[in-house]
Design a protein around this motif. Structure first.
Motif, PDB file in Angstrom:
ATOM      1  N   GLY A 168      10.908  -1.202 -35.230  1.00  0.00           N
ATOM      2  CA  GLY A 168      11.598  -0.794 -36.448  1.00  0.00           C
ATOM      3  C   GLY A 168      11.461  -1.802 -37.574  1.00  0.00           C
ATOM      4  O   GLY A 168      11.427  -1.418 -38.751  1.00  0.00           O
ATOM      5  N   ARG A 169      11.354  -3.080 -37.234  1.00  0.00           N
ATOM      6  CA  ARG A 169      11.223  -4.149 -38.237  1.00  0.00           C
ATOM      7  C   ARG A 169       9.761  -4.454 -38.554  1.00  0.00           C
ATOM      8  O   ARG A 169       9.490  -5.336 -39.379  1.00  0.00           O
ATOM      9  N   ARG A 170       8.832  -3.760 -37.925  1.00  0.00           N
ATOM     10  CA  ARG A 170       7.397  -4.076 -38.011  1.00  0.00           C
ATOM     11  C   ARG A 170       7.141  -5.534 -37.625  1.00  0.00           C
ATOM     12  O   ARG A 170       6.259  -6.197 -38.167  1.00  0.00           O
ATOM     13  N   ASP A 171       7.909  -6.015 -36.679  1.00  0.00           N
ATOM     14  CA  ASP A 171       7.775  -7.387 -36.205  1.00  0.00           C
ATOM     15  C   ASP A 171       6.948  -7.353 -34.920  1.00  0.00           C
ATOM     16  O   ASP A 171       7.494  -7.265 -33.819  1.00  0.00           O
ATOM     17  N   HIS A 172       5.650  -7.419 -35.073  1.00  0.00           N
ATOM     18  CA  HIS A 172       4.760  -7.222 -33.938  1.00  0.00           C
ATOM     19  C   HIS A 172       4.550  -8.483 -33.106  1.00  0.00           C
ATOM     20  O   HIS A 172       4.129  -8.386 -31.941  1.00  0.00           O
ATOM     21  N   ALA A 173       4.838  -9.639 -33.665  1.00  0.00           N
ATOM     22  CA  ALA A 173       4.515 -10.893 -32.979  1.00  0.00           C
ATOM     23  C   ALA A 173       5.133 -10.992 -31.585  1.00  0.00           C
ATOM     24  O   ALA A 173       4.437 -11.353 -30.620  1.00  0.00           O
ATOM     25  N   PRO A 174       6.443 -10.712 -31.415  1.00  0.00           N
ATOM     26  CA  PRO A 174       6.995 -10.820 -30.059  1.00  0.00           C
ATOM     27  C   PRO A 174       6.406  -9.803 -29.091  1.00  0.00           C
ATOM     28  O   PRO A 174       6.324 -10.073 -27.887  1.00  0.00           O
ATOM     29  N   LEU A 175       5.991  -8.646 -29.592  1.00  0.00           N
ATOM     30  CA  LEU A 175       5.406  -7.630 -28.722  1.00  0.00           C
ATOM     31  C   LEU A 175       4.005  -8.039 -28.277  1.00  0.00           C
ATOM     32  O   LEU A 175       3.609  -7.767 -27.134  1.00  0.00           O
ATOM     33  N   ILE A 176       3.277  -8.707 -29.163  1.00  0.00           N
ATOM     34  CA  ILE A 176       1.955  -9.223 -28.793  1.00  0.00           C
ATOM     35  C   ILE A 176       2.099 -10.344 -27.773  1.00  0.00           C
ATOM     36  O   ILE A 176       1.365 -10.410 -26.785  1.00  0.00           O
ATOM     37  N   GLY A 177       3.071 -11.229 -28.003  1.00  0.00           N
ATOM     38  CA  GLY A 177       3.307 -12.350 -27.094  1.00  0.00           C
ATOM     39  C   GLY A 177       4.336 -12.022 -26.037  1.00  0.00           C
ATOM     40  O   GLY A 177       5.203 -12.841 -25.719  1.00  0.00           O
ATOM     41  N   TYR A 178       4.243 -10.843 -25.457  1.00  0.00           N
ATOM     42  CA  TYR A 178       5.241 -10.341 -24.505  1.00  0.00           C
ATOM     43  C   TYR A 178       5.430 -11.251 -23.301  1.00  0.00           C
ATOM     44  O   TYR A 178       6.503 -11.277 -22.693  1.00  0.00           O
ATOM     45  N   ASP A 179       4.406 -12.019 -22.942  1.00  0.00           N
ATOM     46  CA  ASP A 179       4.501 -12.861 -21.753  1.00  0.00           C
ATOM     47  C   ASP A 179       5.359 -14.100 -21.970  1.00  0.00           C
ATOM     48  O   ASP A 179       5.553 -14.894 -21.051  1.00  0.00           O
TER      49      ASP A 179
END
Length: 260
Positions: free
Chosen positions: A197-208
């Motif tokens: 929702g926030r277009r904050d992709h960084a944590p999703l890319i660095g999921y590990d």
């Protein structure tokens, strides 16, 4: 040729293969999606169930329906999704992903991560479908970047479909009933929705690096990674629409959404 309508990119939480044969809140939403969007000229699917070393794309004109599972009723093994392939699209995908070497595969077909969903979204099986494999050796950033490189396809009438599950832990799933969701599954599912929702992709890319909730939720990384190909498509003017949500069996997220 008239210009193509820009297609959305879609992530579907596909859950059990039995959804192919069932009518429920999830399959109803998938059917509504197919009725609501423009008919694509072709589909590029990134399925959790083609997890390879290296990156490959199906390049056959007549992909077979792969029944890549066991222990289900015969009716599921009898199901066929006879969509044509699109060798020209396969070549276009390989060109877009250069300098990465992409194998043009003549052996793989459509696995259940793709056809169990498309059986509802486009039940006539009359739209060409190409699958892109997921390279198991690469980190999240690699998969997200490939998604970005594929974005021009949306302006060429191609629907980008990621099929997996944001939370996927079969080892502790309750197969017998719709049970209460595990707290960690709910928290991680909500984290993903909030970041989207926030277009904050960084944590999703660095999921590990997201801690224990992510570790339990992404017990099978191949089910999470299709998400990164889809969010790699999101531009500043792309809205996000949640199509389905909920945790099935305590540990399988049925979150689905469209971008665009």
């Amino acid at each position: 040729m008239p210009p193509q309508t820009r297609m959305p990119a879609v992530f579907i939480g596909h859950g059990s293969p039995m959804n192919t044969l069932q009518q429920n809140e999830f399959t109803d939403a998938w059917r509504k999606l197919g009725a609501a969007i423009p008919k694509p000229r072709a589909i590029l699917a990134v399925s959790a169930h083609w997890f390879t070393r290296g990156t490959h794309v199906t390049a056959t004109a007549t992909p077979e329906t792969i029944h890549d599972f066991g222990g289900f009723p015969q009716a599921l093994f009898d199901f066929q999704y006879p969509a044509p392939g699109d060798p020209e699209l396969a070549t276009r995908v390989a060109d877009l992903l250069k300098p990465l070497e992409v194998g043009l595969d003549q052996q793989w077909g459509l696995d259940h991560g793709t056809w169990s969903v498309l059986a509802h979204v486009f039940p006539d099986a009359d739209i060409p479908v190409v699958q892109l494999s997921i390279d198991r050796t690469q980190p999240g950033q690699f998969h997200y970047d490939l998604g970005k490189q594929l974005a021009p396809l949306r302006d060429e009438g191609v629907l980008i479909l990621g099929s997996g599950n944001v939370v996927h832990n079969l080892g502790i799933m309750n197969w017998r009933e719709q049970t209460v969701a595990n707290d960690w599954a709910l928290r991680f599912n909500d984290l993903v929705k909030g970041s989207l929702g926030r277009r904050d992709h960084a944590p999703l890319i660095g999921y590990d690096s997201l801690g224990k909730d992510a570790e339990l939720s992404i017990n099978s990384a191949e089910h999470y990674l299709p998400l990164l190909y889809v969010i790699g498509q999101q531009s500043s003017d792309d809205k996000l629409t949640v199509l389905t949500d909920g945790i099935f069996g305590g540990s399988i997220s049925m979150l689905s959404f469209s971008i665009g």
